[in-house]
Write an enzyme that holds these catalytic residues in place. Structure first.
Site, PDB file in Angstrom:
ATOM      1  N   HIS A 110       0.633 -13.151   0.012  1.00  0.00           N
ATOM      2  CA  HIS A 110       0.939 -12.358  -1.227  1.00  0.00           C
ATOM      3  C   HIS A 110       2.189 -12.985  -1.729  1.00  0.00           C
ATOM      4  O   HIS A 110       3.338 -12.641  -1.511  1.00  0.00           O
ATOM      5  CB  HIS A 110       1.584 -10.951  -0.583  1.00  0.00           C
ATOM      6  CG  HIS A 110       1.736 -10.142  -1.544  1.00  0.00           C
ATOM      7  ND1 HIS A 110       1.549  -8.617  -1.627  1.00  0.00           N
ATOM      8  CD2 HIS A 110       2.302 -10.034  -3.063  1.00  0.00           C
ATOM      9  CE1 HIS A 110       1.767  -8.031  -2.580  1.00  0.00           C
ATOM     10  NE2 HIS A 110       2.146  -8.802  -3.361  1.00  0.00           N
TER      11      HIS A 110
ATOM     12  N   HIS B  39       0.585  -4.503   0.892  1.00  0.00           N
ATOM     13  CA  HIS B  39       1.467  -3.658   1.241  1.00  0.00           C
ATOM     14  C   HIS B  39       1.026  -2.099   1.605  1.00  0.00           C
ATOM     15  O   HIS B  39       1.324  -1.243   0.691  1.00  0.00           O
ATOM     16  CB  HIS B  39       2.584  -3.645   0.281  1.00  0.00           C
ATOM     17  CG  HIS B  39       2.497  -3.752  -1.187  1.00  0.00           C
ATOM     18  ND1 HIS B  39       2.027  -2.887  -1.911  1.00  0.00           N
ATOM     19  CD2 HIS B  39       2.839  -4.630  -1.783  1.00  0.00           C
ATOM     20  CE1 HIS B  39       1.643  -3.318  -3.048  1.00  0.00           C
ATOM     21  NE2 HIS B  39       2.416  -4.292  -3.144  1.00  0.00           N
TER      22      HIS B  39
ATOM     23  N   HIS C 154      -3.486  -3.565  -5.162  1.00  0.00           N
ATOM     24  CA  HIS C 154      -2.165  -2.525  -5.244  1.00  0.00           C
ATOM     25  C   HIS C 154      -2.500  -1.491  -5.996  1.00  0.00           C
ATOM     26  O   HIS C 154      -2.769  -1.379  -7.257  1.00  0.00           O
ATOM     27  CB  HIS C 154      -1.149  -3.315  -6.019  1.00  0.00           C
ATOM     28  CG  HIS C 154       0.308  -2.772  -6.200  1.00  0.00           C
ATOM     29  ND1 HIS C 154       1.584  -3.073  -6.112  1.00  0.00           N
ATOM     30  CD2 HIS C 154       0.353  -1.577  -6.777  1.00  0.00           C
ATOM     31  CE1 HIS C 154       2.437  -2.614  -6.312  1.00  0.00           C
ATOM     32  NE2 HIS C 154       1.788  -1.354  -6.770  1.00  0.00           N
TER      33      HIS C 154
ATOM     34  N   LYS D  46      -7.010 -10.188  -8.148  1.00  0.00           N
ATOM     35  CA  LYS D  46      -5.994  -9.026  -7.762  1.00  0.00           C
ATOM     36  C   LYS D  46      -6.139  -7.770  -8.689  1.00  0.00           C
ATOM     37  O   LYS D  46      -6.103  -8.012 -10.012  1.00  0.00           O
ATOM     38  CB  LYS D  46      -4.469  -9.780  -7.989  1.00  0.00           C
ATOM     39  CG  LYS D  46      -3.396  -8.845  -7.764  1.00  0.00           C
ATOM     40  CD  LYS D  46      -3.246  -8.148  -6.463  1.00  0.00           C
ATOM     41  CE  LYS D  46      -1.963  -7.072  -6.218  1.00  0.00           C
ATOM     42  NZ  LYS D  46      -0.924  -7.662  -6.491  1.00  0.00           N
TER      43      LYS D  46
ATOM     44  N   HIS E 269       4.181 -14.265  -5.639  1.00  0.00           N
ATOM     45  CA  HIS E 269       4.233 -14.260  -6.920  1.00  0.00           C
ATOM     46  C   HIS E 269       4.603 -15.578  -7.483  1.00  0.00           C
ATOM     47  O   HIS E 269       5.979 -15.986  -6.686  1.00  0.00           O
ATOM     48  CB  HIS E 269       5.367 -13.185  -7.362  1.00  0.00           C
ATOM     49  CG  HIS E 269       4.869 -11.525  -7.219  1.00  0.00           C
ATOM     50  ND1 HIS E 269       4.418 -10.775  -8.177  1.00  0.00           N
ATOM     51  CD2 HIS E 269       4.698 -11.332  -6.087  1.00  0.00           C
ATOM     52  CE1 HIS E 269       4.114  -9.617  -7.483  1.00  0.00           C
ATOM     53  NE2 HIS E 269       4.312  -9.767  -6.457  1.00  0.00           N
TER      54      HIS E 269
ATOM     55  N   HIS F 233       9.651  -4.056 -10.988  1.00  0.00           N
ATOM     56  CA  HIS F 233       8.449  -3.100 -11.678  1.00  0.00           C
ATOM     57  C   HIS F 233       8.996  -2.918 -13.245  1.00  0.00           C
ATOM     58  O   HIS F 233       8.639  -1.988 -13.619  1.00  0.00           O
ATOM     59  CB  HIS F 233       7.794  -2.287 -10.865  1.00  0.00           C
ATOM     60  CG  HIS F 233       7.154  -2.591  -9.815  1.00  0.00           C
ATOM     61  ND1 HIS F 233       5.899  -2.960 -10.032  1.00  0.00           N
ATOM     62  CD2 HIS F 233       7.331  -2.732  -8.496  1.00  0.00           C
ATOM     63  CE1 HIS F 233       5.412  -3.407  -8.859  1.00  0.00           C
ATOM     64  NE2 HIS F 233       6.223  -3.184  -8.109  1.00  0.00           N
TER      65      HIS F 233
ATOM     66  N   ASP G  92       5.424 -11.118  -0.665  1.00  0.00           N
ATOM     67  CA  ASP G  92       5.692 -10.440  -1.835  1.00  0.00           C
ATOM     68  C   ASP G  92       6.824 -11.292  -2.504  1.00  0.00           C
ATOM     69  O   ASP G  92       7.894 -10.724  -3.294  1.00  0.00           O
ATOM     70  CB  ASP G  92       5.993  -9.071  -2.006  1.00  0.00           C
ATOM     71  CG  ASP G  92       5.577  -8.149  -3.032  1.00  0.00           C
ATOM     72  OD1 ASP G  92       5.102  -8.861  -3.940  1.00  0.00           O
ATOM     73  OD2 ASP G  92       5.650  -7.091  -2.896  1.00  0.00           O
TER      74      ASP G  92
ATOM     75  N   HIS H 247      -4.107  -4.526  -9.815  1.00  0.00           N
ATOM     76  CA  HIS H 247      -2.664  -4.282  -9.656  1.00  0.00           C
ATOM     77  C   HIS H 247      -2.396  -3.017 -10.584  1.00  0.00           C
ATOM     78  O   HIS H 247      -2.700  -2.948 -11.492  1.00  0.00           O
ATOM     79  CB  HIS H 247      -1.578  -5.299 -10.068  1.00  0.00           C
ATOM     80  CG  HIS H 247      -0.088  -5.083  -9.491  1.00  0.00           C
ATOM     81  ND1 HIS H 247       0.503  -4.128 -10.297  1.00  0.00           N
ATOM     82  CD2 HIS H 247       0.751  -5.568  -8.739  1.00  0.00           C
ATOM     83  CE1 HIS H 247       1.815  -4.097  -9.657  1.00  0.00           C
ATOM     84  NE2 HIS H 247       1.937  -5.072  -8.620  1.00  0.00           N
TER      85      HIS H 247
END
Length: 577
Positions: free
Chosen positions: A141, A279, A253, A224, A143, A327, A367, A226
């Site tokens: 995971h 997660h 996610h 993915k 980014h 976020h 993450d 999300h």
């Protein structure tokens, strides 16, 4: 016959069968169950390098040439810790792959030498005696926000990353997605220079099958889904329909705010198909408050991210600020603040500890820079194992008492960042374990620093990262000894020792001719029949219930109380900051 005490034998050749090793400063002990390189069965024929030692001309080193099959490198007498067992052995590497696990040396004068471990003039030696060897970690995971994470990852023992991104763009800061064929091509080219296997995820948040097929041909190895891009039931179904046809994995996610439906609606859209749930506890995102219940479903491959590992007295305080940044939320906006607070629940974070210990949550990733730390995947995993041993005692099948071995627990936890993510994403034919035929992506640890700082990170048979002293010193060990890049980290070497994993459709469509990369493109295996049952030692399916008002978690009918840890191993004892 000369007899050696166990302590003297360990000092000369490293520990052997029946000896136990403490992992860093944790309460965890592992016991060697077999010694293929020496020990009781082969004592006197150990392959050891150095002045006055065994691996010299016409002694432990024979005449075999590389053309005769001599390995390029032998790691001597290492204690292998893997999901399949804990043994001591010599490990042979040739053409960047593991060729044998057994006894190395010269069969002309030594007994029990493996035919693929005949040491010759072309063979380099890495001393594994007294050290622990694991497979390179897989961070499932990531980014891709900044390239500096590569150094941090290598320094933490990671040799493969699964994720996506394009740099510090808002989409990447929040979601592990490399969207579209152009971005995929540029990122594959950029990442060609690092000694790291790469698995890029395309954007699955669409009902356009054409868009997803275009991304698979462009280099995506999966997708993915999300919530920040809109994880609707329709998008979930469309994405998994393409995944089923292509044979690739999707990571999800889910919808924290339950705008598009509840966890039951998401499970209905998934429809029993294989999916990697990121997660799973929920602090990183997902249906509030009960996304954690998906860990009890046979088709869901659940993972954690490391900021909630393990549950401590500081976990909640740091999460709120992290979430606001990751976020693109504002503390001054009440709705944004409510969104953040709904995701951070001490009861589910505490339950996450137990679900890992019983093997119900199968994987741990970082993450990276989006609520997690890429350099701490391995460390946080073993901190969780330590906390669970202190609270729950030995697992059934492990040794009891203060000095009992924790082999099952150790094998379960190492699998969470090695073989389990490899199986989940169709990489286990190439990486994920210390087994013959796989890429020699290996990490050597001094036991006192296990899980904290690697002694050496071997990428595709070359040392890419290592603990190294002052380069202007007369020997390699003067302070400061720091994790540093080695020759295996040079771009040309990295391209020769690492791979890009892509969908089979990309290779069939000629992607290698369309992008400027030197490394090999390798197709992922079909994963559409992979479920929880295929997660080694992490296949438990408990019944998980969450009270919607109090967030109380019951696992197989029993409430798991919150007992956040106030002290951890592998922490300030090892770090200045």
């Amino acid at each position: 016959m000369t007899a050696l005490s166990r302590s003297n034998y360990a000092a000369l050749f490293g520990p052997t069968t029946g000896d136990r090793i403490r992992l860093a400063d944790t309460d965890l002990l592992i016991e060697i169950t077999e010694d293929r390189s020496g020990g009781p069965e082969l004592a006197g024929d150990e392959a050891v390098f150095g002045g006055g030692k065994v691996l010299r001309e016409s002694m432990g080193q024979g005449r075999a040439t590389r053309a005769d099959g001599a390995p390029d490198t032998v790691i001597t007498g290492a204690v292998i810790l893997d999901h399949w067992g804990i043994i001591k052995a010599d490990i042979g590497i040739r053409d960047g792959r593991i060729v044998a696990i057994g006894k190395a040396g010269n069969p002309d004068i030594m007994s029990g030498v493996h035919p693929d471990l005949v040491v010759g003039p072309s063979t380099e030696i890495i001393a594994g005696n007294g050290r622990i060897l694991t497979a390179g970690a897989i961070d499932c995971h990531v980014h891709l926000i900044c390239p500096q994470i590569m150094d941090e990852a290598l320094g933490g023992g990671i040799t493969t990353i699964i994720g996506g991104g394009t740099g510090p763009a808002e989409g990447t800061k929040a979601t592990t997605v490399t969207p579209g064929a152009w971005h995929l091509a540029r990122m594959l080219e950029s990442l060609d220079s690092w000694p790291m296997n790469i698995v890029l995820l395309g954007k699955g948040n669409t009902v356009s099958a054409d868009s997803m097929w275009e991304q698979l041909r462009g280099g995506a190895a999966g997708f993915k889904l999300h919530e920040d891009w809109g994880t609707t039931p329709a998008a979930i179904d469309a994405c998994l329909t393409v995944c089923d046809a292509a044979g690739v994995q999707a990571a999800i996610h889910t919808d924290t705010l339950n705008e598009m439906g509840f966890v039951e609606d998401t499970l209905a859209a998934i429809g029993g198909r294989s999916i990697h749930a990121y997660h799973t506890e929920g602090a990183g995102g997902g249906h509030a408050p009960d996304i954690i219940t998906v860990a009890g479903h046979p088709n869901v491959l659940p993972s954690s991210t490391n900021p909630t590992r393990p549950h401590t007295v500081n976990t909640l305080d740091e999460h709120l600020d992290m979430l606001m940044v990751c976020h693109h939320l504002k503390p001054s906006v009440p709705e944004d603040l409510a969104f953040a607070e709904s995701r951070i629940r001490p009861s589910t974070i505490a339950a996450e500890d137990l679900l890992h210990d019983i093997g119900a949550i199968s994987m741990i990733g970082s993450d990276a820079q989006a609520m997690g730390r890429i350099g701490e995947v391995v460390m946080r995993t073993w901190q969780t194992a330590h906390v669970m041993k202190r609270r729950r005692g030995a697992l059934e099948g492990d040794g009891s008492g203060k000095n009992g071995a924790d082999n099952l627990r150790a094998r379960r936890y190492v699998a969470k960042y090695t073989i389990c993510p490899a199986v989940a994403h169709g990489l286990d034919h190439e990486i994920g374990s210390v087994e013959v035929g796989k890429l020699a992506d290996l990490v050597l640890w001094e036991p006192a620093f296990f899980g904290v700082r690697p002694h050496a990170v071997i990428k595709g048979g070359m040392i890419a990262w290592a603990a190294m002293g002052d380069a202007n010193a007369s020997i390699p060990t003067p302070q400061p000894v720091l994790p540093r890049p080695m020759f295996g980290a040079a771009p040309a070497a990295a391209a020769a020792t690492s791979v890009h994993f892509v969908a089979p459709q990309a290779i069939e469509d000629g992607l290698a001719e369309r992008i400027d990369v030197r490394r090999k493109l390798v197709a992922v295996k079909d994963v559409r029949k992979v479920g929880k049952a295929q997660m080694p030692l992490n296949d438990a399916l408990p019944r998980i219930e969450v009270e919607p008002d109090t967030f109380t978690v019951r696992i197989d009918g029993e409430v798991w109380d919150e007992q956040p840890a106030a002290e951890l191993p592998m922490a300030q004892r090892y770090f200045l900051f």
